[in-house]
Design a protein around this motif. Structure first.
Motif, PDB file in Angstrom:
ATOM      1  N   PRO A 185       0.850  -1.137  -0.041  1.00 50.65           N
ATOM      2  CA  PRO A 185      -0.002  -0.180  -0.025  1.00 50.65           C
ATOM      3  C   PRO A 185       0.951   1.492   0.005  1.00 50.65           C
ATOM      4  CG  PRO A 185      -0.933  -1.564   1.541  1.00 50.65           C
ATOM      5  CD  PRO A 185       0.670  -2.054   0.949  1.00 50.65           C
ATOM      6  N   ALA A 186       2.125   1.341   0.552  1.00 47.85           N
ATOM      7  CA  ALA A 186       2.889   2.386   0.725  1.00 47.85           C
ATOM      8  C   ALA A 186       3.802   2.689  -0.603  1.00 47.85           C
ATOM      9  CB  ALA A 186       3.871   2.439   1.953  1.00 47.85           C
ATOM     10  N   GLY A 187       3.988   1.692  -1.351  1.00 49.19           N
ATOM     11  CA  GLY A 187       4.947   1.477  -2.481  1.00 49.19           C
ATOM     12  C   GLY A 187       4.701   2.846  -3.474  1.00 49.19           C
ATOM     13  N   ARG A 188       3.274   2.869  -4.012  1.00 50.33           N
ATOM     14  CA  ARG A 188       3.201   4.059  -4.917  1.00 50.33           C
ATOM     15  C   ARG A 188       3.601   5.404  -4.458  1.00 50.33           C
ATOM     16  NH1 ARG A 188       0.445   4.076  -9.913  1.00 50.33           N
ATOM     17  NH2 ARG A 188      -0.338   1.997  -9.657  1.00 50.33           N
ATOM     18  N   ASP A 189       3.006   5.563  -3.149  1.00 48.81           N
ATOM     19  CA  ASP A 189       3.281   6.908  -2.570  1.00 48.81           C
ATOM     20  C   ASP A 189       4.882   7.326  -2.341  1.00 48.81           C
ATOM     21  OD1 ASP A 189       0.424   7.446  -2.763  1.00 48.81           O
ATOM     22  OD2 ASP A 189       0.189   6.503  -0.759  1.00 48.81           O
ATOM     23  N   LEU A 190       5.612   6.160  -1.862  1.00 46.94           N
ATOM     24  CA  LEU A 190       6.897   6.486  -1.599  1.00 46.94           C
ATOM     25  C   LEU A 190       7.711   6.818  -2.820  1.00 46.94           C
ATOM     26  CD1 LEU A 190       9.253   5.785   0.633  1.00 46.94           C
ATOM     27  CD2 LEU A 190       9.327   3.748  -0.583  1.00 46.94           C
ATOM     28  N   PHE A 191       7.732   6.298  -4.048  1.00 48.95           N
ATOM     29  CA  PHE A 191       8.493   6.481  -5.258  1.00 48.95           C
ATOM     30  C   PHE A 191       7.946   7.894  -6.125  1.00 48.95           C
ATOM     31  CE2 PHE A 191       8.870   2.122  -4.418  1.00 48.95           C
ATOM     32  CZ  PHE A 191      10.362   1.910  -4.313  1.00 48.95           C
ATOM     33  N   HIS A 192       8.736   8.989  -6.210  1.00 44.39           N
ATOM     34  CA  HIS A 192       8.506   9.782  -6.966  1.00 44.39           C
ATOM     35  C   HIS A 192       8.438   9.529  -8.391  1.00 44.39           C
ATOM     36  CE1 HIS A 192       8.195  13.922  -8.478  1.00 44.39           C
ATOM     37  NE2 HIS A 192       9.451  13.786  -9.069  1.00 44.39           N
ATOM     38  N   ASP A 193       7.591   9.912  -9.258  1.00 42.81           N
ATOM     39  CA  ASP A 193       7.641   9.105 -10.631  1.00 42.81           C
ATOM     40  C   ASP A 193       7.613   7.873 -10.526  1.00 42.81           C
ATOM     41  OD1 ASP A 193       7.529   8.914 -13.202  1.00 42.81           O
ATOM     42  OD2 ASP A 193       9.173  10.154 -13.639  1.00 42.81           O
ATOM     43  N   TRP A 194       6.660   7.067  -9.883  1.00 42.62           N
ATOM     44  CA  TRP A 194       6.548   5.726  -9.619  1.00 42.62           C
ATOM     45  C   TRP A 194       6.828   5.000 -11.146  1.00 42.62           C
ATOM     46  CZ3 TRP A 194       3.132   1.877 -11.449  1.00 42.62           C
ATOM     47  CH2 TRP A 194       3.212   1.011 -10.584  1.00 42.62           C
ATOM     48  N   GLU A 195       6.226   5.051 -11.980  1.00 45.31           N
ATOM     49  CA  GLU A 195       6.220   4.357 -13.323  1.00 45.31           C
ATOM     50  C   GLU A 195       7.707   4.496 -13.797  1.00 45.31           C
ATOM     51  OE1 GLU A 195       4.292   3.655 -17.699  1.00 45.31           O
ATOM     52  OE2 GLU A 195       3.167   4.284 -15.846  1.00 45.31           O
ATOM     53  N   HIS A 196       8.383   5.664 -13.699  1.00 51.98           N
ATOM     54  CA  HIS A 196       9.718   5.633 -14.155  1.00 51.98           C
ATOM     55  C   HIS A 196      10.563   5.004 -13.423  1.00 51.98           C
ATOM     56  CE1 HIS A 196      13.541   7.252 -16.011  1.00 51.98           C
ATOM     57  NE2 HIS A 196      13.695   7.608 -14.860  1.00 51.98           N
ATOM     58  N   GLN A 197      10.427   5.080 -12.095  1.00 55.70           N
ATOM     59  CA  GLN A 197      11.259   4.253 -11.254  1.00 55.70           C
ATOM     60  C   GLN A 197      11.202   2.764 -11.392  1.00 55.70           C
ATOM     61  OE1 GLN A 197      13.445   5.623  -9.445  1.00 55.70           O
ATOM     62  NE2 GLN A 197      13.060   7.724  -8.960  1.00 55.70           N
ATOM     63  N   LEU A 198      10.023   2.224 -11.631  1.00 57.74           N
ATOM     64  CA  LEU A 198       9.600   1.060 -11.655  1.00 57.74           C
ATOM     65  C   LEU A 198       9.957   0.222 -12.921  1.00 57.74           C
ATOM     66  CD1 LEU A 198       8.785  -0.882  -9.264  1.00 57.74           C
ATOM     67  CD2 LEU A 198       8.326   1.493  -9.038  1.00 57.74           C
ATOM     68  N   HIS A 216      23.187   3.179 -11.380  1.00 57.87           N
ATOM     69  CA  HIS A 216      23.571   4.250 -10.484  1.00 57.87           C
ATOM     70  C   HIS A 216      22.629   5.425 -11.175  1.00 57.87           C
ATOM     71  CE1 HIS A 216      26.066   4.751 -14.321  1.00 57.87           C
ATOM     72  NE2 HIS A 216      25.907   6.043 -14.060  1.00 57.87           N
ATOM     73  N   GLY A 217      22.569   6.546 -10.013  1.00 58.03           N
ATOM     74  CA  GLY A 217      21.861   7.653 -10.559  1.00 58.03           C
ATOM     75  C   GLY A 217      21.274   8.317  -9.348  1.00 58.03           C
ATOM     76  N   ARG A 218      20.274   8.919  -9.481  1.00 59.56           N
ATOM     77  CA  ARG A 218      19.626   9.620  -8.435  1.00 59.56           C
ATOM     78  C   ARG A 218      18.034   9.219  -8.025  1.00 59.56           C
ATOM     79  NH1 ARG A 218      22.497  13.535  -6.061  1.00 59.56           N
ATOM     80  NH2 ARG A 218      20.716  14.436  -5.068  1.00 59.56           N
ATOM     81  N   LYS A 219      17.568   8.943  -7.106  1.00 59.09           N
ATOM     82  CA  LYS A 219      16.246   8.708  -6.747  1.00 59.09           C
ATOM     83  C   LYS A 219      15.416   9.459  -5.722  1.00 59.09           C
ATOM     84  CE  LYS A 219      16.291   3.940  -7.998  1.00 59.09           C
ATOM     85  NZ  LYS A 219      15.921   2.466  -7.426  1.00 59.09           N
ATOM     86  N   THR A 220      14.178  10.080  -6.105  1.00 55.33           N
ATOM     87  CA  THR A 220      13.687  10.812  -5.268  1.00 55.33           C
ATOM     88  C   THR A 220      12.425  10.215  -4.318  1.00 55.33           C
ATOM     89  OG1 THR A 220      13.916  12.888  -6.281  1.00 55.33           O
ATOM     90  CG2 THR A 220      12.043  12.906  -4.914  1.00 55.33           C
ATOM     91  N   TYR A 221      12.398  10.085  -3.176  1.00 53.06           N
ATOM     92  CA  TYR A 221      11.259   9.442  -2.339  1.00 53.06           C
ATOM     93  C   TYR A 221      10.326  10.588  -1.555  1.00 53.06           C
ATOM     94  CZ  TYR A 221      14.161   5.666  -3.073  1.00 53.06           C
ATOM     95  OH  TYR A 221      15.230   4.724  -3.320  1.00 53.06           O
ATOM     96  N   HIS A 222       9.248  10.122  -1.232  1.00 54.66           N
ATOM     97  CA  HIS A 222       8.118  10.837  -0.365  1.00 54.66           C
ATOM     98  C   HIS A 222       8.286   9.882   0.696  1.00 54.66           C
ATOM     99  CE1 HIS A 222       7.791  13.622  -3.704  1.00 54.66           C
ATOM    100  NE2 HIS A 222       7.186  12.611  -4.594  1.00 54.66           N
ATOM    101  N   HIS A 223       8.998  10.074   1.679  1.00 54.32           N
ATOM    102  CA  HIS A 223       9.083   9.059   2.973  1.00 54.32           C
ATOM    103  C   HIS A 223       7.979   9.771   4.045  1.00 54.32           C
ATOM    104  CE1 HIS A 223      10.427   6.423   5.850  1.00 54.32           C
ATOM    105  NE2 HIS A 223      11.027   5.892   4.834  1.00 54.32           N
ATOM    106  N   PRO A 224       7.152   8.880   4.633  1.00 50.27           N
ATOM    107  CA  PRO A 224       6.075   9.083   5.501  1.00 50.27           C
ATOM    108  C   PRO A 224       6.862   9.506   6.751  1.00 50.27           C
ATOM    109  CG  PRO A 224       6.263   6.977   5.112  1.00 50.27           C
ATOM    110  CD  PRO A 224       6.950   7.287   4.136  1.00 50.27           C
ATOM    111  N   GLU A 225       8.114   9.026   7.216  1.00 54.34           N
ATOM    112  CA  GLU A 225       8.924   9.384   8.427  1.00 54.34           C
ATOM    113  C   GLU A 225       9.819  10.581   8.293  1.00 54.34           C
ATOM    114  OE1 GLU A 225      10.336   5.979  10.589  1.00 54.34           O
ATOM    115  OE2 GLU A 225       9.361   4.684   9.057  1.00 54.34           O
ATOM    116  N   VAL A 226      10.275  10.916   7.153  1.00 50.76           N
ATOM    117  CA  VAL A 226      11.522  11.723   7.200  1.00 50.76           C
ATOM    118  C   VAL A 226      11.341  12.781   6.041  1.00 50.76           C
ATOM    119  CG1 VAL A 226      13.192  10.329   8.251  1.00 50.76           C
ATOM    120  CG2 VAL A 226      12.918  10.447   5.740  1.00 50.76           C
ATOM    121  N   GLY A 227      10.349  12.722   5.474  1.00 52.97           N
ATOM    122  CA  GLY A 227       9.807  13.813   4.481  1.00 52.97           C
ATOM    123  C   GLY A 227      10.517  13.279   2.996  1.00 52.97           C
TER     124      GLY A 227
END
Length: 300
Positions: free
Chosen positions: A172-185, A233-244
Motif C-alpha cells: 500500500p505504501a509503495g506507490r506513494d513512496l516513489f517519486h515518478d513511480w512508473e519511471h522508477q519501476l 547508478h543515479g538519483r532517486k527521489t522519495y516521499h517518505h512518511p517518516e523523514v519527508g
C-alpha cells in the motif's frame, strides 16, 4: 517444455521479444517512407523488418512464431540493427536466441540466499547510508537499518516476502513512496525481463513474475514492453512518511563470489537535509516497532 509446447503456448521468448520490439519501431525511425492508406499497426510490418534485416519474410515469420529457433549470429545482429536495439537490448536478443536453440532446458538451480559475514559487516560500516543486498529477482537478503526503513512499511512483511518489485507494485505504501513511480519501476521490471532472457525457466523468477502478473495490471503492462535496460547508478527521489521528501544518489554493484547478488547503497552530502534524513532513518530503526518480529528479522 519442448519446442512444440513453446510454440503452442504462444511462441518462444525470442519470438515474443521480436514482436514486441517490432511494434515499437515506426517506419520513419527505420528510414522507410510511409506508403498510402492507413496502417493497422504504428510499428513495422513483418515484411518491412525482414527486408531491413536482409532475410525472407517467411523465415522472419517462422522466427516470430517460434517455428524457427536457430537463427545464426549474423541474422541476430541484423535484426538488432533493424530494430534499433542498444547494446543491452542486443545482448538480450543474443541470449534469447541461444536459449531458443537449446533442445532441452538446463536443470534449474536454486539461487543462493546466503550473504557472507564480510558483506554484512560492510553493510554495517556503510551506516548511516541506507544499504542492502538483493538477489537476482530483487529479494531483500540483508540490510542495514536505513536500508530497510527506506522502504516504508517493508519491515511489517515477513522476511521471506520482502522483495523490491513486490513492494513497489503490491505494498500500500509503495506507490506513494516513489517519486515518478512508473519511471522508477521500469528499471525494476527491465531487470526481471533481462533475467527471463538468460534463465526463463527459473522457478524463483516464474513465481515472482506469475504473482505480479496476476495481482498488478501495471506490472503486466510494463512486462509486455520487453524493456531490458536496468539502472546501476543515479538519483532517486522519495516521499517518505517518516523523514519527508529526499533525493539520494545510489550505486548498485555485483557481489563477486555469489552469482546474482547485488549490493545497493544510497548516499547524500554531509550537512544537507537529505543526509540529516538518512541519519534519522538509521536512528529510527532502533526504536521499538509496533509490529513484533522474530529476532532474526530485526536486523539482518
Amino acid at each position: 517444455m519442448t519446442r512444440e509446447q513453446r510454440t503452442a503456448a504462444g511462441g518462444t521468448g525470442l519470438g515474443r521479444f521480436l514482436s514486441a520490439r517490432r511494434a515499437r519501431v515506426t517506419p520513419a525511425e527505420a528510414g522507410l517512407t510511409a506508403g498510402p492508406g492507413l496502417r493497422r499497426t504504428p510499428g513495422l510490418r513483418r515484411e518491412e523488418l525482414a527486408t531491413l534485416a536482409g532475410i525472407s519474410i517467411d523465415y522472419y515469420t517462422r522466427l516470430e512464431r517460434g517455428k524457427e529457433t536457430r537463427p545464426s549470429p549474423s541474422v541476430v545482429d541484423a535484426l538488432a540493427r533493424a530494430l534499433l536495439l542498444d547494446d543491452a537490448e542486443h545482448e538480450h536478443l543474443r541470449s534469447l536466441a541461444a536459449h531458443a536453440a537449446r533442445t532441452a532446458p538446463d536443470p534449474p538451480v536454486a539461487p543462493s540466499r546466503y550473504v557472507r559475514p564480510g558483506v554484512r559487516l560492510l553493510l554495517e560500516s556503510l551506516r548511516p547510508n541506507p544499504a542492502y543486498v538483493v538477489s537476482r529477482t530483487n529479494d531483500l537478503l540483508a540490510w542495514n537499518p536505513g536500508g530497510l526503513r527506506l522502504f516504508a512499511g517493508m519491515e511489517d512483511w515477513p522476511a521471506k516476502q520482502r522483495n523490491i518489485a513486490r513492494y513497489a507494485f503490491l505494498h500500500p505504501a509503495g506507490r506513494d513512496l516513489f517519486h515518478d513511480w512508473e519511471h522508477q519501476l521500469r528499471g525494476c521490471v527491465a531487470r526481471l525481463r533481462a533475467l527471463a532472457g538468460t534463465d526463463p525457466d527459473a522457478p524463483d523468477l516464474a513465481q515472482l513474475v506469475g504473482e505480479l502478473l496476476l495481482k498488478s495490471p501495471e506490472f503486466a503492462r510494463m512486462w509486455e514492453r520487453h524493456d531490458v535496460k536496468g539502472r546501476t547508478h543515479g538519483r532517486k527521489t522519495y516521499h517518505h512518511p517518516e523523514v519527508g521528501d529526499l533525493t539520494l544518489g545510489y550505486q548498485s554493484m555485483q557481489l563477486e563470489g555469489t552469482p546474482g547478488h547485488r549490493l545497493v547503497t544510497y548516499f547524500a552530502e554531509p550537512g544537507t537535509p537529505e543526509h540529516d534524513a538518512i541519519v534519522l532513518l538509521d536512528m529510527a530503526a532502533h526504536e521499538p516497532s509496533s509490529t513484533p518480529r522474530a529476532p532474526e528479522e530485526q536486523r539482518y
